[in-house]
Scaffold this active site. Structure first.
Site, PDB file in Angstrom:
ATOM      1  NE  ARG A  96      -3.969  -0.061   2.292  1.00 58.92           N
ATOM      2  CZ  ARG A  96      -4.929  -0.263   3.193  1.00 58.92           C
ATOM      3  NH1 ARG A  96      -4.870   0.312   4.364  1.00 58.92           N
ATOM      4  NH2 ARG A  96      -5.947  -1.040   2.911  1.00 58.92           N
ATOM      5  CG  HIS A 133      -7.029   4.414   5.175  1.00 57.48           C
ATOM      6  ND1 HIS A 133      -8.376   4.623   4.949  1.00 57.48           N
ATOM      7  CD2 HIS A 133      -6.877   3.071   5.335  1.00 57.48           C
ATOM      8  CE1 HIS A 133      -9.001   3.453   4.957  1.00 57.48           C
ATOM      9  NE2 HIS A 133      -8.123   2.502   5.212  1.00 57.48           N
TER      10      HIS A 133
END
Ligand SMILES: Cc1cc2nc3c(=O)[nH]c(=O)nc-3n(C[C@H](O)[C@H](O)[C@H](O)COP(=O)(O)OP(=O)(O)OC[C@H]3O[C@@H](n4cnc5c(N)ncnc54)[C@H](O)[C@@H]3O)c2cc1C
Length: 533
Positions: A285, A344
């Protein structure tokens, strides 16, 4: 003064701040011991938990093991995971999933009635329990909200925001809270002999985020302002594919889309991840987030292209993402989706030990606001909901075994100034600076400017909410400035390599962050002065 807050005078020893997974699970685990949950947003809203799409990681499959789960967690954390925490977290997962089932969470099952287990990136086995595909968060929060509302020992006070902790001799004595919907309301002080901070993350401190507005780092700030040790604040995980259709917070385009073959392209139609990593779009990610960031920074834009991979099947396979795109005027079956990385998840937070205890006596912290050492420099997907339930249960057990005698009660309204609404422009400027200076790719010059700006704001502003936002922003920026290497989610263009000698967690305080800001101011003054021969 509100009746709800007046009710606190009736007693209840434990005050839990936050109505997401960590807060509600802790309250349920404490029952029948009285507990009061204070939540800024009504239960079910304003919590990242409700938005979770993936699920919870648990090594339940035949052939899988807690050791394998821990090994994946440790690998993702880039040298900073506390290995004892990782293994104990993985071992307690099955028990906590059982608890959630008892509280009514309808996890998906396979044809034989066993829990259905999904696979996610960087997990070496199928180990994600989920609900109706991508509805885990909503289902969890709905079930726990109902269980809490039916529990006579739990009192819920919604619409109040905690803005300060009261501490004497490094022990919690109370909490200052304020009504959210009335900017003229005076703050109210509650005495409490045990406070559990469960206020979630910090994503909303960034201009581009997937987190709700309530995730603006207030819980971390009030603990830090009371003197708590803060761990690893520089480690912020950015999701590479937030959908850029002018919505704040930005909706998420789940990683599963790339798993289905959707590609990342720039405005020339070139796939830019193939040159950056052998796994291209399926790289870890943080690497994908940096690839997307670099493409946007170079002026070429970034898009998620599912036209070929999904086309007409898009609406049926990914209804949530499809609806978000349509609302923004994009038909993802026919058009590439504009994307950008967005804040996030926060690996850092209030430093806690294996029981969830912070450095302040009788202050516990659980869920995203805490830093247990489970995630290190990068969180493994679906480990955050797991950490929230495991530590919420440990906190409840620890509180049950502690001698906390003084009941919570009302101390009265505070003579401090009435609040005024959050100054929108200053909050906007702070969020913009977090994204541009403390974001996906960082460097010393921009971090130093951010440290100085946030330190000045937290010193000078008279607005309490803004001051708390600036406090957390300062902690993140100062620790990012201090970590002169790249590791996990923290990437410095001026120190692009990992430095083995720096493979240790950050343990800091607000005092230390202010000191860094002071030294930077001093350096700037000295270098700006003309040389006198
Ligand atoms: C879009 C999205 C998808 C995700 N998907 C997954 C996933 O699939 N799997 C996974 O493991 N993790 C996932 N995560 C991360 C995970 O959802 C969070 O880390 C987790 O839910 C945090 O739970 P929490 O209880 O700590 O905080 P939250 O659920 O955010 O709850 C915080 C609570 O505190 C309240 N609050 C905040 N500040 C104050 C204050 N000062 N005073 C009073 N109340 C306050 C809020 O109103 C809220 O009730 C996702 C996150 C997002 C944003």
């Amino acid at each position: 003064m509100s009746d709800a807050i007046r009710e606190l005078a009736r007693g209840g020893e434990v005050v839990i701040v936050g109505g997401g997974l960590a807060g509600l699970f802790c309250a349920l685990k404490l029952a029948p011991r009285p507990a009061t949950v204070i939540s800024a947003a009504p239960l079910g809203k304003g919590a990242s938990t409700a938005w979770a799409q993936g699920g919870i990681a648990a090594a339940l499959a035949r052939g899988d093991s807690a050791e394998a789960h821990a090994a994946d967690t440790i690998a993702a954390g880039a040298g900073l995971v506390d290995e004892d925490i990782a293994i104990s977290l993985a071992r307690e997962a099955a028990g906590r999933i059982d608890d959630l089932l008892r509280y009514g969470v309808p996890f998906d099952r396979d044809l034989e009635g066993r829990l259905a287990l999904g696979r996610e990136a960087a997990h070496s086995a199928r180990r994600i329990v989920h609900v109706r595909g991508d509805m885990a968060g909503q289902a969890i929060i709905a079930a726990l909200t109902q269980a809490v509302r039916e529990s006579p020992s739990i009192r819920v006070i919604e619409g109040f925001v905690a803005e300060a902790l009261l501490v004497e001799d490094n022990a919690v004595t109370g909490l200052r809270v304020r009504r959210l919907d009335d900017v003229t309301a005076r703050p109210v002080t509650i005495s409490a002999s045990a406070v559990v901070m469960a206020t979630g993350g910090i994503g909303y401190l960034y201009a581009a985020t997937t987190n709700p507005q309530e995730a603006s780092g207030l819980g971390l700030a009030i603990a830090a302002r009371a003197g708590a040790v803060i761990a690893d604040p520089e480690f912020v995980q950015f999701h590479p594919t937030a959908i850029m259709i002018g919505r704040d917070p930005a909706p998420l385009a789940t990683e599963a889309l790339r798993g289905e073959g959707a590609t990342l392209i720039n405005n020339r139609g070139e796939r830019f991840m193939t040159a950056r990593h052998p796994l291209a779009e399926l790289a870890p990610r943080d690497i994908v987030a940096r690839g997307v960031f670099a493409e946007i920074a170079a002026g070429r834009g970034a898009f998620l292209d599912a036209r070929q991979a999904l086309g007409k099947r898009f609406a049926e396979k990914f209804p949530t993402v499809y609806a978000s795109c349509l609302a923004g005027g994009i038909d993802p079956a026919k058009q590439p989706i504009p994307i950008a990385p967005a804040a996030h998840y926060h690996m850092g937070g209030i430093a806690v030990d294996a029981r969830g205890r912070s450095s302040i006596h009788r202050l516990w912290a659980g869920g995203e606001v805490s830093s247990t050492g489970a995630h290190g420099a990068n969180r493994l997907a679906s480990n955050s909901l797991l950490e929230a339930v495991v530590f919420a249960a440990r906190i409840a057990e620890d509180i049950a075994g502690s001698s906390i005698s003084q009941p919570a009660g009302l101390l009265g309204e505070q003579p401090v100034p009435r609040n005024c609404a959050l100054p929108a422009r200053s909050a906007h400027n702070l969020r913009t600076m977090m994204s541009s200076h403390v974001g996906v790719i960082r460097d010393g010059k921009h971090l130093a400017a951010a440290v100085r700006a946030f330190a000045a704001l937290e010193r000078d502003t008279g607005n309490i909410a803004l001051r708390n936002m600036a406090t957390t922003a300062l902690l993140v920026a100062a620790s990012a400035f201090g970590r002169r290497e790249s590791r996990g989610a923290h990437h410095r263009s001026d120190y692009p390599a990992e430095n083995k000698a720096l493979a240790r967690r950050t343990m800091t305080t607000l005092e230390k962050a202010r000191q860094i800001a002071g030294e930077l101011d001093e350096t700037r003054r000295n270098t700006a002065q003309p040389m006198i021969a």
